[in-house]
Design a protein around this motif. Structure first.
Motif, PDB file in Angstrom:
ATOM      1  N   UNK A 115     -47.098  32.138 -83.635  1.00 18.23           N
ATOM      2  CA  UNK A 115     -45.521  33.246 -82.946  1.00 18.23           C
ATOM      3  C   UNK A 115     -46.321  33.716 -80.992  1.00 18.23           C
ATOM      4  N   UNK A 116     -47.861  34.293 -81.084  1.00 18.47           N
ATOM      5  CA  UNK A 116     -47.548  34.562 -79.901  1.00 18.47           C
ATOM      6  C   UNK A 116     -48.090  33.327 -78.586  1.00 18.47           C
ATOM      7  N   UNK A 117     -48.130  32.309 -79.047  1.00 19.17           N
ATOM      8  CA  UNK A 117     -48.035  30.791 -77.925  1.00 19.17           C
ATOM      9  C   UNK A 117     -46.549  30.500 -78.145  1.00 19.17           C
ATOM     10  N   UNK A 160     -51.565  30.191 -66.827  1.00 19.77           N
ATOM     11  CA  UNK A 160     -52.629  31.183 -67.055  1.00 19.77           C
ATOM     12  C   UNK A 160     -52.607  31.632 -68.055  1.00 19.77           C
ATOM     13  N   UNK A 161     -51.408  32.881 -68.110  1.00 16.83           N
ATOM     14  CA  UNK A 161     -51.007  32.562 -69.934  1.00 16.83           C
ATOM     15  C   UNK A 161     -51.858  33.004 -70.492  1.00 16.83           C
ATOM     16  N   UNK A 164     -55.102  32.957 -70.543  1.00 16.02           N
ATOM     17  CA  UNK A 164     -55.656  34.812 -71.026  1.00 16.02           C
ATOM     18  C   UNK A 164     -55.231  35.476 -72.192  1.00 16.02           C
ATOM     19  N   UNK A 165     -54.133  35.134 -73.112  1.00 13.40           N
ATOM     20  CA  UNK A 165     -54.344  34.887 -74.167  1.00 13.40           C
ATOM     21  C   UNK A 165     -55.312  34.036 -75.107  1.00 13.40           C
TER      22      UNK A 165
ATOM     23  N   UNK B 277     -49.243  37.648 -61.746  1.00 12.80           N
ATOM     24  CA  UNK B 277     -48.504  36.091 -62.051  1.00 12.80           C
ATOM     25  C   UNK B 277     -48.190  35.734 -63.435  1.00 12.80           C
ATOM     26  N   UNK B 278     -49.167  36.297 -64.148  1.00  8.94           N
ATOM     27  CA  UNK B 278     -49.175  36.317 -65.714  1.00  8.94           C
ATOM     28  C   UNK B 278     -48.406  37.242 -65.936  1.00  8.94           C
ATOM     29  N   UNK B 281     -44.920  36.580 -66.295  1.00  8.42           N
ATOM     30  CA  UNK B 281     -44.007  35.592 -66.376  1.00  8.42           C
ATOM     31  C   UNK B 281     -44.599  35.290 -68.019  1.00  8.42           C
ATOM     32  N   UNK B 282     -45.146  36.942 -68.500  1.00  7.93           N
ATOM     33  CA  UNK B 282     -45.347  36.459 -69.666  1.00  7.93           C
ATOM     34  C   UNK B 282     -44.127  36.477 -70.421  1.00  7.93           C
ATOM     35  N   UNK B 285     -42.882  37.937 -76.660  1.00  3.08           N
ATOM     36  CA  UNK B 285     -44.533  37.576 -77.921  1.00  3.08           C
ATOM     37  C   UNK B 285     -46.351  38.155 -76.936  1.00  3.08           C
ATOM     38  N   UNK B 286     -45.982  37.247 -75.682  1.00  5.41           N
ATOM     39  CA  UNK B 286     -47.588  37.618 -75.458  1.00  5.41           C
ATOM     40  C   UNK B 286     -47.726  38.989 -74.468  1.00  5.41           C
TER      41      UNK B 286
END
Lengths: 292, 292
Positions: A115-117, A160-161, A164-165, B277-278, B281-282, B285-286
């Protein structure tokens, strides 16, 4: 209690890929395994996880060989670039298959991660983009009940998001349930604060093997006017250099000379892990490009 | 004298990929084009270089449309993930073909770069690894005589040494022969010091368009005890947050309130470009994963 790689050689078609490697992975620790493209990192990981045999040497887990040893191999998981999954299978089916194979699997955490990804668990593996194939494999690697998790290029194709996650979730699952992670990646600076111990593989050998703070403590960038820098670093272990405008930087790995005074014109700083790696593993041609 | 993208929409199978994009690429400038996987960056680059038509809108170079305009397209080069090269051809033949096509090509520099990167110019394209295919395409992009060079994922599969060498050579060729480079990459922090101007593409729109120093000047990380941080950032444009131990960090994009005193317990720093950026654009959920 550890994985021991002892005297491992690997020879393919008469070419040495790995030459007498000796290294130890202890329980509950996060490692970095760094090397250039073609350095033999994936070969080493394939040997440790019994996907290919070593030409010479042994890999043991808690003293017993891992070679064709199901009990030992049940404690080791390798996430690799190779896709070993049936193309038509759906993601949620693949989670279940993993559970059958390992006897356990953290389905709750896998669902939360999907879900998070933003991974659709109803999608077929074959329909996933490169980035989402990596994400699926990452989720399996974080949820499988093993003591040693090897991650070969775990952030390949991730933006990048998502990177980081992943780093954040790795720290969280490690805190909740300590086990060993070994991360092999080209994005060195991004994992520099995650890993406790680093191995650098270069020219078929382990050239760095140590705790990250110790390694960085003896890595220096020494910059200033060329003559002053050269005088100060003369005789030290210079691993690279840069020239920009009138400023010269020498990179040194190893002790400085405590008896040598630092000239006022010269600045001594510590290198970051990526710069240390690049300097240690540059070819002659690459090193020369920094001087020209 | 510039490339102007005006009112560009792109719709595939009824889905909006790009929604009314307006942006300008000026001569002799280095740009970053950032976006998540699937944000439409490659689509935009393909429209600019006439590989696909836009659903609506125009792209002009010095006022003339680039659509099927050979004179304009001769001034634009797109290095993309797609391999457009005959598999059997040797690298040095491909350099020659490029020269024939563009009327000129810096063969001396290409040879020097091939040597620095360790690329065998006698090898066939089909025999190159992913990393070396990227390197070959990079070399062509740096040596082709055009005014606008678009680089889509230029460091894909490169190890840290090759990435560093590329960044260094880009600066050098840009200094010797100024022209426009547009870099689209997921390794944002590595190009943050290279690029002058940044575009961020998110949710089919340009959400950031500005000079990098200006953008970073209004990007903040505000950290400290949760209540103090929340009080201070209340009403500001909060784009993300993190919690670690007892510390809360709020990320703010836009002006702070000069009339609001900063509590002693609260630290205000600038964000780096990747973190900005992160945060911008998250997905929901992220973002939520950072709070849990």
């Amino acid at each position: 209690m550890s994985i021991q790689v002892q005297g491992v050689d690997q020879v393919f078609h008469g070419q040495t890929v790995l030459d007498n490697l000796n290294l130890t992975f202890e329980p509950n620790k996060i490692y970095g395994l760094l090397g250039r493209n073609g350095a033999g990192k994936s070969t080493l990981l394939n040997i440790i996880s019994n996907r290919i045999p070593a030409t010479h040497g042994t890999v043991t887990l808690d003293g017993e060989t891992v070679r064709d040893n199901d009990a030992a191999l049940g404690k080791i998981y390798l996430m690799s670039e190779v896709n070993l999954y049936p193309e038509r299978a759906r993601i949620k089916q693949l989670f279940k298959t993993t559970q059958l194979f390992y006897g356990d699997f953290d389905t709750t955490y896998a669902t939360k991660l999907a879900q998070a990804f933003g991974l659709d668990v109803n999608a077929r593996f074959s329909k996933l983009s490169t980035g989402y194939r990596t994400i699926f494999k990452l989720i399996v690697a974080l949820c499988v009940p093993v003591d040693y998790v090897f991650l070969d290029e775990p952030v390949l194709g991730l933006d990048a998001n998502h990177r980081e996650l992943f780093y954040q979730e790795l720290i969280e699952t490690y805190s909740n349930n300590p086990r060993t992670f070994v991360i092999s990646t080209h994005l060195i600076e991004e994992i520099a604060n995650l890993i406790e111990h680093v191995f650098v593989l270069d020219d078929h050998h382990i050239v760095v093997n140590g705790e990250v703070p110790d390694i960085l403590a003896k890595s220096y960038a020494i910059s200033g006017p060329q003559t002053d820098v050269e005088t100060y670093t003369s005789g030290l272990n210079i691993i690279g250099q840069d020239h920009l405008g009138g400023i010269t930087a020498h990179y040194v790995y190893g002790p400085l000379d405590d008896n040598r005074p630092i000239p006022d014109t010269v600045k001594v700083e510590h290198l970051d892990l990526q710069k240390l790696f690049v300097s240690l593993t540059n070819t002659k041609e690459e090193a020369a490009a920094h001087v020209n």
